[in-house]
Design an enzyme around this catalytic site. Structure first.
Site, PDB file in Angstrom:
ATOM      1  N   GLU A 131      -6.903  -3.791   1.268  1.00  0.00           N
ATOM      2  CA  GLU A 131      -6.604  -3.346  -0.057  1.00  0.00           C
ATOM      3  C   GLU A 131      -5.682  -4.228  -1.009  1.00  0.00           C
ATOM      4  O   GLU A 131      -5.945  -4.146  -1.887  1.00  0.00           O
ATOM      5  CB  GLU A 131      -5.699  -2.053   0.212  1.00  0.00           C
ATOM      6  CG  GLU A 131      -6.617  -0.773   0.773  1.00  0.00           C
ATOM      7  CD  GLU A 131      -6.806  -0.574   2.297  1.00  0.00           C
ATOM      8  OE1 GLU A 131      -6.242  -1.528   2.885  1.00  0.00           O
ATOM      9  OE2 GLU A 131      -7.580   0.208   2.788  1.00  0.00           O
TER      10      GLU A 131
ATOM     11  N   HIS B  83      -2.503  10.608   6.150  1.00  0.00           N
ATOM     12  CA  HIS B  83      -3.629  10.652   5.069  1.00  0.00           C
ATOM     13  C   HIS B  83      -3.441  11.580   4.198  1.00  0.00           C
ATOM     14  O   HIS B  83      -3.972  12.317   3.469  1.00  0.00           O
ATOM     15  CB  HIS B  83      -5.027  11.187   5.646  1.00  0.00           C
ATOM     16  CG  HIS B  83      -5.659   9.872   6.424  1.00  0.00           C
ATOM     17  ND1 HIS B  83      -5.356   9.297   7.459  1.00  0.00           N
ATOM     18  CD2 HIS B  83      -6.618   9.377   5.824  1.00  0.00           C
ATOM     19  CE1 HIS B  83      -6.155   8.208   7.668  1.00  0.00           C
ATOM     20  NE2 HIS B  83      -7.022   8.415   6.799  1.00  0.00           N
TER      21      HIS B  83
END
Lengths: 326, 337
Positions: free
Chosen positions: A60, A129
């Site tokens: 990322e 998450h």
């Protein structure tokens, strides 16, 4: 007008902007051949090819950095981060690079990237998450942070974000991708700045953003049955914040509640209520209330998760408290 | 290379050394604030590599990006030295209008895409510049200069992988000066030969060369740059070098010995090249002395004078350049109600 799901609205904005401008590219994990985790780029790989719909390795920070570098030479990258939790890995390139390059260079360079990422809780995705983190990005100079509440803004704000010359973080929500709304067939834009009164009322102002707008709307329906007229303000943009629209609403209703899905400390509610204190303290005739998540990592167990995350009933009860009804 | 070019390159390297020496003095006089990282000792690398790239031609230049030890890379790419000095002085006439300082020199008109203070951050930015150039089909390449210390960041590994799988035209120049700030490479890095860290791991061409001999730097850089430009693939080139001063101004260099410093000073790139040119009869000792005098005069009478006399940024302009100062209302707002 056509009924369009949130994910379809995002996909349409990608498609139109990529067709218009060859400098627009998309980057992210599984966005190409796999079609995107939330289908936001589905079908576009076949249409635009691997040099414009770029499947990225799970890196990322650096693929965000590559998008930023490309934006410095005229590209318009739309970077998808699969979950806002993973955006933490890219904080160096977003916060230390994209947000600062225009300033550090004395305005010579700009980083017109768009970063799209879902930031909210879904169902039992557990602590890693379920981050929301809007409060972290809204505290960074040099970024724009927006939170489209539905398909209209998801389409119109993404189009605007791609064309804006600033780095824009678009925070979406896992529970909103299938939300449907009628949106015009012809091209339109929705500006990145400006809060919006999406339900008019006279007794209390309920302020939300992202998914919490929907909690506020549901609470307002219930309050109406009790004879309480709630006004709902969607912040839309968390950076910058439209304090003028908030002030006008509070001066009308004299009561305010802020609903956020994130934890409270140093959060959206803190910022909004401080702004109200500074702008229209004397307009208030009762204590403001924040509705927010418990200050815990989001638990897996469904009962614990439900207890940790605010819902429409929490907003309703909070509003009654502001109204002095409980 | 003809004699005129040889003389010019020697003059450039002496200029870079004197420029940095003068910034040191200005720092001691408190004319320059913040952190200051000097390039002395490593001149042959930036000078030699960029001599083989497209520089000094404005927007046609290759894209150059580096870390915070950036003054000389900026100047060799085409940034006017007086603007670099004015930036160090924090002046409005500086390369970054006084907003960046020593560690953040930018000159977009010459495609000098900046100095960055997060070690390893320029790796992905450079790959992005290369991706943009490739997408536009301009034949420009990106050149990223970083030290050996940067190679222990995650961005090194992530970017080498993506530059390789996407065939990005980027040259990674590793200036291996043996120290990551104050920690010797043997104590920080399992594989001391940096070029070995990319060849099989990331399927990228790489090589290692002497970074103190400018002619060797140029020969190696030419091959690497030709490869990057013609094949549209990345290349990792490592130069063995040494910085003569500390990491930054606050560095007492307690981590290395006087003997080690003396050994490397024998390999001073300016001494090596001067000796070669004198032996080849290109110039005489007296010519070099004259060159030094001319450089010192230029630095004092033009560069320092410009920096000293330039205005500071206006406080009223504090918040310029945070976001687009003239945004298009169609995209930005206000929202029509």
């Amino acid at each position: 007008m056509a009924e369009t799901a949130y994910w379809e609205a995002i996909r349409r904005a990608h498609d139109e902007e990529m067709a218009r401008d060859p400098m627009v590219i998309a980057m992210g994990e599984d966005i190409g051949v796999a079609g995107g985790t939330y289908k936001a780029t589905s079908g576009l790989f076949d249409k635009y090819g691997e040099t414009r719909i770029i499947d990225c390795p799970i890196s990322e920070n650096s693929y965000t950095g590559i998008g930023i570098g490309a934006s410095m030479v005229g590209m318009r990258p739309i970077i998808e981060i699969m979950s806002i939790n993973f955006a933490l890995l890219a904080l160096d390139t977003i916060v230390n690079a994209a947000a600062k390059i225009r300033y550090m260079s004395g305005g010579q360079l700009e980083c017109p990237i768009v970063m799209r990422t879902p930031g909210g809780t879904a169902h039992q995705l557990a602590a890693q998450h379920s981050a929301r983190l809007a409060r972290m990005f809204m505290s960074t100079s040099g970024l724009r942070v927006v939170t489209p509440r539905g398909p209209l803004d998801a389409y119109g704000m993404l189009k605007s974000a791609i064309r804006s010359n600033d780095p824009v973080i678009i925070i979406e929500h896992e529970q909103m991708y299938n939300l449907k709304e009628e949106i015009p067939d012809e091209e339109f834009f929705r500006p990145l700045e400006g809060a919006e009164v999406i339900r008019e009322g006279t007794d209390i102002t309920l302020i939300g953003y992202n998914y919490s707008v929907h909690l506020c709307m549901a609470a307002a329906e219930r309050l109406a049955k009790d004879g309480i007229s709630a006004e709902v303000v969607d912040l839309r943009s968390l950076k910058p914040i439209d304090r003028e629209t908030i002030r006008k609403s509070v001066e009308k209703t004299h009561k305010v509640l802020v609903a956020e899905e994130d934890e409270a400390p140093v959060g959206v509610g803190s910022e909004i209520i401080t702004g109200i204190m500074e702008d229209c303290f004397f307009a208030l005739d009762s204590q403001p209330v924040r509705i927010h998540a418990a200050d815990v990592p989001v638990p897996y167990n469904h009962k614990l998760e439900k207890a940790a995350i605010p819902n429409a009933d929490d907003v309703y009860q909070g509003a009654l408290k502001v109204m002095g009804k409980i | 290379m003809n004699d005129a070019d040889k003389k010019r390159l020697l003059r450039e390297m002496i200029f870079y050394r004197r420029f940095e020496d003068r910034t040191f003095e200005a720092y001691m006089e408190r004319k320059i604030g913040g952190f200051l990282h000097l390039y002395s000792g490593q001149e042959a690398v930036a000078t030699g590599v960029l001599e083989m790239a497209v520089v000094g031609k404005g927007k046609e230049n290759d894209y150059v990006i580096t870390g915070y030890r950036d003054h000389i890379h900026a100047i060799k790419t085409g940034a006017p030295p007086r603007e670099v000095m004015a930036e160090l002085y924090g002046k409005e006439t500086g390369s970054s209008k006084g907003r960046g300082g020593s560690m953040h020199i930018f000159d977009a008109n010459q495609n000098f895409m900046g100095g960055y203070a997060l070690v390893g951050q320029p790796f992905p930015l450079a790959a992005g510049l290369a991706l943009g150039a490739k997408h536009k089909g301009t034949k420009q390449i990106a050149i990223c200069f970083l030290g050996d210390g940067a190679n222990n960041q995650g961005t090194f590994h992530e970017t080498m992988n993506m530059a390789s799988i996407w065939n990005l035209p980027v040259l990674f120049v590793c200036e291996n000066n043996g120290y990551a700030i104050g920690t010797h490479i043997a104590r920080s890095t399992a594989q001391p030969s940096q070029y070995k860290r990319v060849d099989t791991a990331y399927n990228m061409k790489s090589s290692q060369h002497d970074g103190m001999d400018i002619e060797e730097v140029m020969a190696a850089a030419k091959q690497a740059i030709d490869y990057v430009r013609n094949e549209e693939k990345p290349y990792f080139i490592e130069f063995m070098t040494y910085r003569f001063r500390g990491h930054s101004m606050s560095d007492a260099k307690g981590y290395r010995t006087k003997e080690e410093e003396a050994e490397w000073e024998k390999r001073d790139p300016i001494k090596i090249f001067s000796k070669k040119l004198i032996e080849a009869g290109v110039l005489k000792e007296a010519d070099i002395k004259a060159m030094e005098k001319e450089i010192d005069d230029e630095i004092e009478n033009d560069i320092i004078k410009f920096a000293e006399e330039s205005p500071e940024p206006k406080v009223e302009e504090l918040t310029r350049y945070v976001l687009d100062d003239n945004p298009d209302p169609r995209w930005i707002g206000p929202l029509q109600k």
